[in-house]
Enzyme design. Structure first.
Site, PDB file in Angstrom:
ATOM      1  N   PRO A 177       0.933  -1.151   0.009  1.00 41.04           N
ATOM      2  CA  PRO A 177      -0.030  -0.113  -0.149  1.00 41.04           C
ATOM      3  C   PRO A 177       0.908   1.276   0.104  1.00 41.04           C
ATOM      4  O   PRO A 177       1.695   1.445   0.800  1.00 41.04           O
ATOM      5  CB  PRO A 177      -0.914  -0.234   1.380  1.00 41.04           C
ATOM      6  CG  PRO A 177      -0.201  -0.965   1.947  1.00 41.04           C
ATOM      7  CD  PRO A 177       0.458  -1.765   1.174  1.00 41.04           C
ATOM      8  N   ASN A 178       0.280   2.157  -0.751  1.00 37.81           N
ATOM      9  CA  ASN A 178       0.846   3.692  -0.802  1.00 37.81           C
ATOM     10  C   ASN A 178       2.163   3.649  -1.588  1.00 37.81           C
ATOM     11  O   ASN A 178       2.615   4.873  -1.829  1.00 37.81           O
ATOM     12  CB  ASN A 178       0.925   4.406   0.502  1.00 37.81           C
ATOM     13  CG  ASN A 178      -0.472   4.243   1.297  1.00 37.81           C
ATOM     14  OD1 ASN A 178      -1.356   4.798   0.378  1.00 37.81           O
ATOM     15  ND2 ASN A 178      -0.530   3.809   2.417  1.00 37.81           N
ATOM     16  N   ARG A 227       4.777  11.231  -2.693  1.00 39.45           N
ATOM     17  CA  ARG A 227       4.259  11.223  -0.985  1.00 39.45           C
ATOM     18  C   ARG A 227       5.632  11.518  -0.334  1.00 39.45           C
ATOM     19  O   ARG A 227       6.642  10.800  -0.704  1.00 39.45           O
ATOM     20  CB  ARG A 227       3.500  10.108  -0.574  1.00 39.45           C
ATOM     21  CG  ARG A 227       4.631   8.811  -0.716  1.00 39.45           C
ATOM     22  CD  ARG A 227       3.746   7.294  -0.305  1.00 39.45           C
ATOM     23  NE  ARG A 227       3.773   7.414   1.111  1.00 39.45           N
ATOM     24  CZ  ARG A 227       3.955   6.002   1.782  1.00 39.45           C
ATOM     25  NH1 ARG A 227       4.103   5.313   1.204  1.00 39.45           N
ATOM     26  NH2 ARG A 227       3.912   6.269   3.096  1.00 39.45           N
ATOM     27  N   TYR A 246      10.814   9.033   1.579  1.00 35.10           N
ATOM     28  CA  TYR A 246      10.735   8.130   0.327  1.00 35.10           C
ATOM     29  C   TYR A 246      11.462   8.602  -0.954  1.00 35.10           C
ATOM     30  O   TYR A 246      11.455   7.906  -1.809  1.00 35.10           O
ATOM     31  CB  TYR A 246       9.423   7.751   0.151  1.00 35.10           C
ATOM     32  CG  TYR A 246       8.779   7.240   1.205  1.00 35.10           C
ATOM     33  CD1 TYR A 246       9.129   5.886   1.495  1.00 35.10           C
ATOM     34  CD2 TYR A 246       7.714   7.622   1.784  1.00 35.10           C
ATOM     35  CE1 TYR A 246       8.232   5.351   2.753  1.00 35.10           C
ATOM     36  CE2 TYR A 246       7.094   7.216   3.023  1.00 35.10           C
ATOM     37  CZ  TYR A 246       7.310   5.704   3.512  1.00 35.10           C
ATOM     38  OH  TYR A 246       6.900   5.442   4.486  1.00 35.10           O
ATOM     39  N   ASN A 265       8.145  -5.207  -0.680  1.00 38.25           N
ATOM     40  CA  ASN A 265       7.988  -4.205   0.380  1.00 38.25           C
ATOM     41  C   ASN A 265       6.323  -4.024   0.517  1.00 38.25           C
ATOM     42  O   ASN A 265       5.483  -3.624   0.030  1.00 38.25           O
ATOM     43  CB  ASN A 265       8.526  -2.834  -0.356  1.00 38.25           C
ATOM     44  CG  ASN A 265       8.366  -1.779   0.525  1.00 38.25           C
ATOM     45  OD1 ASN A 265       7.528  -1.810   1.799  1.00 38.25           O
ATOM     46  ND2 ASN A 265       9.163  -0.537   0.281  1.00 38.25           N
ATOM     47  N   ALA A 289       2.945  -0.575   4.998  1.00 38.59           N
ATOM     48  CA  ALA A 289       2.422  -0.857   6.552  1.00 38.59           C
ATOM     49  C   ALA A 289       1.684  -2.558   6.843  1.00 38.59           C
ATOM     50  O   ALA A 289       1.758  -2.557   7.807  1.00 38.59           O
ATOM     51  CB  ALA A 289       1.198   0.356   6.644  1.00 38.59           C
ATOM     52  N   GLU A 333      12.392  -9.375   2.764  1.00 35.37           N
ATOM     53  CA  GLU A 333      11.606  -8.076   2.939  1.00 35.37           C
ATOM     54  C   GLU A 333      12.388  -6.983   2.724  1.00 35.37           C
ATOM     55  O   GLU A 333      13.554  -6.929   3.219  1.00 35.37           O
ATOM     56  CB  GLU A 333      10.997  -8.274   4.499  1.00 35.37           C
ATOM     57  CG  GLU A 333      10.273  -6.844   5.076  1.00 35.37           C
ATOM     58  CD  GLU A 333      10.050  -7.204   6.479  1.00 35.37           C
ATOM     59  OE1 GLU A 333       9.852  -6.338   7.108  1.00 35.37           O
ATOM     60  OE2 GLU A 333       9.844  -8.321   6.903  1.00 35.37           O
ATOM     61  N   HIS A 375      12.553  -2.379   3.048  1.00 38.90           N
ATOM     62  CA  HIS A 375      12.043  -0.890   3.367  1.00 38.90           C
ATOM     63  C   HIS A 375      12.776   0.150   2.614  1.00 38.90           C
ATOM     64  O   HIS A 375      13.864  -0.070   2.875  1.00 38.90           O
ATOM     65  CB  HIS A 375      12.029  -1.120   4.814  1.00 38.90           C
ATOM     66  CG  HIS A 375      10.572  -2.022   5.362  1.00 38.90           C
ATOM     67  ND1 HIS A 375       9.424  -2.009   5.391  1.00 38.90           N
ATOM     68  CD2 HIS A 375      11.288  -3.159   5.937  1.00 38.90           C
ATOM     69  CE1 HIS A 375       8.996  -3.089   5.605  1.00 38.90           C
ATOM     70  NE2 HIS A 375      10.016  -3.950   6.151  1.00 38.90           N
ATOM     71  N   ARG A 403      11.908   5.499  13.077  1.00 40.81           N
ATOM     72  CA  ARG A 403      10.769   5.799  12.958  1.00 40.81           C
ATOM     73  C   ARG A 403       9.814   5.321  14.042  1.00 40.81           C
ATOM     74  O   ARG A 403      10.121   5.228  14.921  1.00 40.81           O
ATOM     75  CB  ARG A 403       9.813   5.756  11.514  1.00 40.81           C
ATOM     76  CG  ARG A 403      11.079   6.085  10.276  1.00 40.81           C
ATOM     77  CD  ARG A 403      10.298   5.780   8.965  1.00 40.81           C
ATOM     78  NE  ARG A 403       9.008   6.485   8.818  1.00 40.81           N
ATOM     79  CZ  ARG A 403       8.510   6.140   7.689  1.00 40.81           C
ATOM     80  NH1 ARG A 403       8.432   5.067   6.985  1.00 40.81           N
ATOM     81  NH2 ARG A 403       7.155   6.535   7.578  1.00 40.81           N
TER      82      ARG A 403
END
Length: 139
Positions: A9-10, A17, A22, A71, A74, A95, A97, A104
């Site tokens: 998502p996103n 964004r 990012y 990735n 969330a 995985e 990121h 964070r």
């Protein structure tokens, strides 16, 4: 070699964004560079904002590709279902990121997926994907 990249998502909004986190590059432009760099490898790409669609993609490709770079956004921190899907398939999953999730918010420090993955790469910007591909190629 055949590698599947799955973004959650996103991540369709990369380059638009939260540029301070990012960056300002779209994933499509980054993907073009990856495909040129690894011209001898088939790199497929899939992105969805929907948990069930990500699970369906894992089931679809998880027994035929040589590796998956994922990735989950969330969903990394919330999805037992995606973790179960990763555990159920044959292909190794790395995985990734873009940001260093450990710098964070506290809730981002826990991955529900990591235990089912070959490894985790975080904090190297979009280069996290290349590092994962390097591991799948050489690992």
């Amino acid at each position: 070699m055949n590698i599947q990249i799955i973004n959650g998502p996103n991540l369709n909004l990369l380059g638009v964004r939260e540029k301070s986190i990012y960056g300002d590059s779209s994933f499509d432009s980054y993907l073009d560079g990856l495909r040129k760099r690894y011209a001898n490898i088939t790199i497929n790409y899939y992105q969805s904002n929907v948990e069930g669609e990500i699970i369906n993609k894992l089931h679809e490709v998880g027994f035929t590709v040589d590796g998956i770079v994922m990735n989950a956004g969330a969903y990394t921190h919330t999805s037992v279902a995606i973790a179960d899907a990763i555990a159920a398939i044959k292909a190794p999953v790395i995985e990734v990121h873009i940001s260093n999730v450990y710098k964070r918010e506290e809730f981002r420090h826990k991955s529900l997926l990591a235990a089912s993955c070959k490894g985790v790469i975080a904090g190297f910007g979009l280069d996290s994907y290349r590092l994962a591909i390097e591991n799948l190629v050489n690992g």
